[in-house]
Design a protein around this motif. Sequence first.
Motif, PDB file in Angstrom:
ATOM      1  N   ILE A 153      38.024  21.422  29.100  1.00  0.00           N
ATOM      2  CA  ILE A 153      38.499  22.647  29.228  1.00  0.00           C
ATOM      3  C   ILE A 153      37.660  23.875  30.046  1.00  0.00           C
ATOM      4  O   ILE A 153      38.012  24.459  30.715  1.00  0.00           O
ATOM      5  CB  ILE A 153      38.862  23.211  27.561  1.00  0.00           C
ATOM      6  N   GLN A 154      36.627  23.672  29.399  1.00  0.00           N
ATOM      7  CA  GLN A 154      35.470  24.671  30.277  1.00  0.00           C
ATOM      8  C   GLN A 154      35.481  24.235  31.662  1.00  0.00           C
ATOM      9  O   GLN A 154      35.280  25.245  32.710  1.00  0.00           O
ATOM     10  CB  GLN A 154      33.998  24.326  29.764  1.00  0.00           C
ATOM     11  N   ARG A 155      35.462  23.023  32.149  1.00  0.00           N
ATOM     12  CA  ARG A 155      35.183  22.647  33.587  1.00  0.00           C
ATOM     13  C   ARG A 155      36.486  23.196  34.434  1.00  0.00           C
ATOM     14  O   ARG A 155      36.502  23.635  35.589  1.00  0.00           O
ATOM     15  CB  ARG A 155      35.416  21.056  33.862  1.00  0.00           C
ATOM     16  N   HIS A 156      37.833  22.910  33.682  1.00  0.00           N
ATOM     17  CA  HIS A 156      38.742  23.466  34.344  1.00  0.00           C
ATOM     18  C   HIS A 156      39.026  25.075  34.349  1.00  0.00           C
ATOM     19  O   HIS A 156      39.394  25.646  35.496  1.00  0.00           O
ATOM     20  CB  HIS A 156      40.330  23.226  33.498  1.00  0.00           C
ATOM     21  N   ILE A 157      38.394  25.598  33.694  1.00  0.00           N
ATOM     22  CA  ILE A 157      38.200  27.109  33.890  1.00  0.00           C
ATOM     23  C   ILE A 157      37.519  27.493  34.662  1.00  0.00           C
ATOM     24  O   ILE A 157      37.709  28.337  35.520  1.00  0.00           O
ATOM     25  CB  ILE A 157      38.003  27.775  32.251  1.00  0.00           C
ATOM     26  N   ARG A 158      36.275  26.978  34.827  1.00  0.00           N
ATOM     27  CA  ARG A 158      35.407  27.223  36.085  1.00  0.00           C
ATOM     28  C   ARG A 158      35.913  26.972  37.304  1.00  0.00           C
ATOM     29  O   ARG A 158      35.939  27.831  38.338  1.00  0.00           O
ATOM     30  CB  ARG A 158      34.153  26.375  35.788  1.00  0.00           C
ATOM     31  N   GLU A 159      36.583  25.772  37.523  1.00  0.00           N
ATOM     32  CA  GLU A 159      37.418  25.513  38.911  1.00  0.00           C
ATOM     33  C   GLU A 159      38.595  26.626  39.141  1.00  0.00           C
ATOM     34  O   GLU A 159      38.734  26.836  40.159  1.00  0.00           O
ATOM     35  CB  GLU A 159      37.876  24.099  38.804  1.00  0.00           C
ATOM     36  N   SER A 160      39.139  27.087  38.027  1.00  0.00           N
ATOM     37  CA  SER A 160      40.362  27.959  38.338  1.00  0.00           C
ATOM     38  C   SER A 160      40.022  29.138  38.673  1.00  0.00           C
ATOM     39  O   SER A 160      40.573  30.029  39.555  1.00  0.00           O
ATOM     40  CB  SER A 160      41.152  27.982  37.090  1.00  0.00           C
ATOM     41  N   VAL A 161      38.865  29.800  38.248  1.00  0.00           N
ATOM     42  CA  VAL A 161      38.444  30.912  38.630  1.00  0.00           C
ATOM     43  C   VAL A 161      37.641  30.930  39.815  1.00  0.00           C
ATOM     44  O   VAL A 161      38.186  31.952  40.704  1.00  0.00           O
ATOM     45  CB  VAL A 161      37.049  31.437  37.652  1.00  0.00           C
ATOM     46  N   THR A 162      37.178  29.804  40.247  1.00  0.00           N
ATOM     47  CA  THR A 162      36.699  29.659  41.733  1.00  0.00           C
ATOM     48  C   THR A 162      37.852  29.642  42.633  1.00  0.00           C
ATOM     49  O   THR A 162      37.754  30.548  43.774  1.00  0.00           O
ATOM     50  CB  THR A 162      35.807  28.517  41.879  1.00  0.00           C
ATOM     51  N   GLU A 163      39.016  28.887  42.559  1.00  0.00           N
ATOM     52  CA  GLU A 163      40.199  28.785  43.298  1.00  0.00           C
ATOM     53  C   GLU A 163      40.816  30.113  43.136  1.00  0.00           C
ATOM     54  O   GLU A 163      41.010  30.475  44.387  1.00  0.00           O
ATOM     55  CB  GLU A 163      41.072  27.628  42.466  1.00  0.00           C
ATOM     56  N   CYS A 164      40.963  30.725  42.238  1.00  0.00           N
ATOM     57  CA  CYS A 164      41.674  32.146  42.324  1.00  0.00           C
ATOM     58  C   CYS A 164      40.911  33.190  43.125  1.00  0.00           C
ATOM     59  O   CYS A 164      41.590  33.909  44.113  1.00  0.00           O
ATOM     60  CB  CYS A 164      41.847  32.976  40.926  1.00  0.00           C
ATOM     61  N   ARG A 165      39.546  32.861  43.140  1.00  0.00           N
ATOM     62  CA  ARG A 165      38.809  33.929  43.926  1.00  0.00           C
ATOM     63  C   ARG A 165      38.851  33.679  45.551  1.00  0.00           C
ATOM     64  O   ARG A 165      38.840  34.607  46.221  1.00  0.00           O
ATOM     65  CB  ARG A 165      37.447  33.857  43.535  1.00  0.00           C
TER      66      ARG A 165
END
Length: 420
Positions: A153-165
């Motif tokens: 879950i933590q990994r997916h959140i990190r990756e999603s934040v990066t992708e959005c930015r």
Amino acid sequence: MNGRTAGSSSPSPDVWFNWNAIRVAAEQPEQPYSGTFFDETLRDGLQAPNIRNPSLEQKLRLVDHMARSGVTSADLGFPGSDPAALRECVDLAKHIVKNNYPLAQGYAGRTHPSDINAICEISQQVGVSVDAYIFIGVSPIRQYVEDWDVKRIQRHIRESVTECRRGGAEFVLVLEDAVRCTPDVLGQVYDVAIETGVERVTLCDTVGAALPSGAESLIQWSNQYFRDRGHQVAFEWHGHNDRGLALANSLTALAHGCERVHGTILGIGERAGNTSLDQLMVNSHLDEHGRYDLKALREYSDYASSVLGVEVPQNYPALGRDVFKTSAGVHASAILKAHEKGNLLVKDAVYSSVPASNLGREQEVLIDEASGANNVKYWLTVHGYDSDNTTFVKRVLAKAKSSRGPLTDEQIRQIIANTE
């Protein structure tokens, strides 16, 4: 097992966690009640069973109604689901920009890069700021069913934040089933939010499991967690109505400082539906926590009912066919006296907490077998007849006592015509 059937492999007790059992003492004064509403009609609302899928033109009209009612933010769809959905979302975004609506645009997606890229594409094509509401299940029961762990879950959140930015969309962390997520797991999720600089978090009561006390405890604990670590975050609340408590929970969330509270017109949505946006707006307007055009809201609900194929129950709060009608003699007497005083506000309030005039309606006094003389006198008064004519009163009442259901205006006029 609290009514649950044991399987071949029983999950740990934490799987059944619920914030309803937790009490959290507030360590700071409550925040001022200043939240706004996030209209989920075109996303979560359309996931309801047997909802008629609206055309693009009808979706554009629904957006028009949102703006006229005073809605200031909305989830406009799930653009990552397929190319047609993306094209519709782009058209909706252009429509909002063209009409200069003060409507903050949100779009939903999973933590999949394809979902996030579709949301970012809307921003890039239309040249407008959009919020990416990226959801992920966090409760232990979801982890158990999906074979997820917290690190994933933590990994997916990190990756999603990066992708959005990278794509230029504002990331909003949406925590599915947060009301059944343990403090331990939530803390680990919040740590990643702090680490990545997340500024907005949506707490979800995905299956409508919360009590107002549970919603309060979750929000207070979450606020305190971020305060203790010196990270400012704005919370949102997304609730479902499986236990009939969505409105109460959402009002609790507003009272405890949630910046946006989600809802759908007429409470449409999966299973028992979402929080009713219209009921949130009516309550906020009446309590002077926000100003909304309730006549426009009524038009919004009427249009949504028509194009989505949703029947409005006759006793539905504020908007139902019968909510400003009474046939009780005591009620009729009070309404008649208020009418004679010439004060519309008093007339609207003597036997109703929602003023009918705010919604472009009137108090209606029916005449049926349970009615008394004052019901007839009220009808005669508002329709321009002599209310002191005892013959009119007696004959109308006599007809009502022998009828099955309220007399219609035409029936009453006919009785009077035959009496004169």
